[in-house]
Design an enzyme around this catalytic site. Structure first.
Site, mmCIF file in Angstrom:
data_model
loop_
_atom_site.group_PDB
_atom_site.id
_atom_site.type_symbol
_atom_site.label_atom_id
_atom_site.label_comp_id
_atom_site.label_asym_id
_atom_site.label_seq_id
_atom_site.Cartn_x
_atom_site.Cartn_y
_atom_site.Cartn_z
ATOM 1 N N SER A 7 47.845 27.921 25.538
ATOM 2 C CA SER A 7 48.298 26.611 24.579
ATOM 3 C C SER A 7 46.905 25.814 24.289
ATOM 4 O O SER A 7 47.024 25.132 23.065
ATOM 5 C CB SER A 7 49.319 26.021 25.316
ATOM 6 O OG SER A 7 50.576 26.764 25.271
ATOM 7 N N PHE A 8 46.093 25.620 25.092
ATOM 8 C CA PHE A 8 44.993 24.914 24.811
ATOM 9 C C PHE A 8 44.089 25.516 23.473
ATOM 10 O O PHE A 8 43.608 24.564 22.754
ATOM 11 C CB PHE A 8 43.793 25.002 26.052
ATOM 12 C CG PHE A 8 42.777 23.918 25.888
ATOM 13 C CD1 PHE A 8 41.582 24.262 25.370
ATOM 14 C CD2 PHE A 8 42.870 22.777 26.375
ATOM 15 C CE1 PHE A 8 40.613 23.375 25.263
ATOM 16 C CE2 PHE A 8 41.897 21.807 26.351
ATOM 17 C CZ PHE A 8 40.682 22.104 25.776
ATOM 18 N N ALA A 18 53.783 28.044 26.040
ATOM 19 C CA ALA A 18 54.852 27.555 27.187
ATOM 20 C C ALA A 18 53.713 27.133 28.236
ATOM 21 O O ALA A 18 53.032 27.912 28.902
ATOM 22 C CB ALA A 18 55.626 28.805 27.603
ATOM 23 N N HIS A 30 46.329 20.597 36.299
ATOM 24 C CA HIS A 30 45.854 21.155 35.139
ATOM 25 C C HIS A 30 46.989 21.338 34.135
ATOM 26 O O HIS A 30 46.707 21.285 32.748
ATOM 27 C CB HIS A 30 45.717 22.554 35.363
ATOM 28 C CG HIS A 30 44.775 23.338 34.688
ATOM 29 N ND1 HIS A 30 45.330 24.605 34.110
ATOM 30 C CD2 HIS A 30 43.674 23.048 34.012
ATOM 31 C CE1 HIS A 30 44.551 25.005 33.013
ATOM 32 N NE2 HIS A 30 43.347 24.191 32.989
#
Ligand SMILES: Nc1c(NC[C@H](O)[C@H](O)[C@H](O)CO)[nH]c(=O)[nH]c1=O
Ligand SMILES: CC(=O)[C@@H](O)COP(=O)(O)O
Length: 244
Positions: free
Chosen positions: A144-145, A168, A176
């Site tokens: 997702s980053f 997700a 984190h």
């Protein structure tokens, strides 16, 4: 005599025999001043209002002054609202005109057990709303980053009318989670702001895997499908009402 008083007294004469200048529903329900007066508003000065001494005013002017003075905020707000209501344009995107619109989907591979059903929910929704398969591109990223930078690249390409971002982020043992979740959200937001193309946040941020699975086609629905619906509405809004 203050300018407002003379004009109000004349406007009182003008309006005194007229029906309410506010739409009936507005004079009956939305003007708090009217609620206990049970009379339609017949005149509200739109001139700059200052409260003069009442000794020099006639009954009519006192009536107007009292009505305006006591409730200037409510009456003006009601009238302004009524006038705005009669002239307000309301723009919205349509869910029934998706054909021909083009969509990008950026999906994270991390937690694929969740992101794959989210993607399927989005694709099913596009199909249900007549978006052709050739008008949808799916781009996979590691996590997702990485969604934000790819979403912005797709947006800047001007090939898409909206971009759905799917991921997700599931909390682990460390902090984190916060870094990834916050970065994903700000990345998607920045992508839309910077590219000018609606980027839809379909990234789950969950405390555990059960929460995530429930939102990927489980008892809490499919957030991927919801994101696709949002994408259709936003793409339609921009296409039909917000073109530069
Ligand atoms: N823990 C999760 C991640 N972590 C990976 C990051 O998204 C990123 O790929 C990595 O930090 C390298 O830049 N990603 C998710 O999508 N969901 C997670 O729960
Ligand atoms: C969201 C994450 O990055 C998380 O899944 C990583 O787990 P951990 O915090 O136990 O390293």
């Amino acid at each position: 005599m203050a300018a407002w008083a003379s004009s109000s007294s004349s406007s009182l004469a003008n309006y005194s025999s007229s029906t309410s200048i506010l739409p009936r529903t507005a004079s009956k329900t939305s003007c708090p001043f009217n609620s206990h007066q049970h009379r339609p508003v017949t005149s509200v000065s739109l001139l700059p209002y200052h409260r003069p001494s009442t000794s020099s005013l006639s009954w009519a002017q006192k009536e107007v002054g009292i009505r305006i003075g006591w409730n200037i905020g409510e009456e003006k707000a009601c009238l302004a609202s009524a006038l705005r209501t009669s002239a307000v344009r309301q723009l919205t995107g349509s869910l029934t005109s998706a054909e021909g619109l083009r969509f990008g989907i950026v999906v994270a591979r991390f937690n694929e057990i969740v992101t794959k059903p989210l993607l399927e929910g989005a694709l099913d929704t596009f199909k249900k709303y007549s978006v052709k398969e050739e008008d949808v591109d799916v781009v996979w990223v590691p996590g997702s980053f990485e969604i934000g930078v790819v979403a912005e690249r797709l947006g800047r390409s001007k090939k898409y009318d909206a971009i759905v971002c799917i991921g997700a982020v599931v909390r682990g043992d460390t902090t984190h989670y916060d870094a990834v979740a916050n970065s994903a959200a700000s990345g998607v937001l920045s992508a839309g702001m910077n590219s000018g193309v609606p980027c839809i946040f379909g990234v789950l941020t969950c405390d555990n895997m059960d929460q995530a699975l429930n939102r990927a086609g489980g008892k809490s629905g499919n957030k991927g499908a919801e994101a696709a619906l949002t994408a259709i509405e936003m793409a339609s809004l921009f296409e039909h009402h917000l073109k530069l």
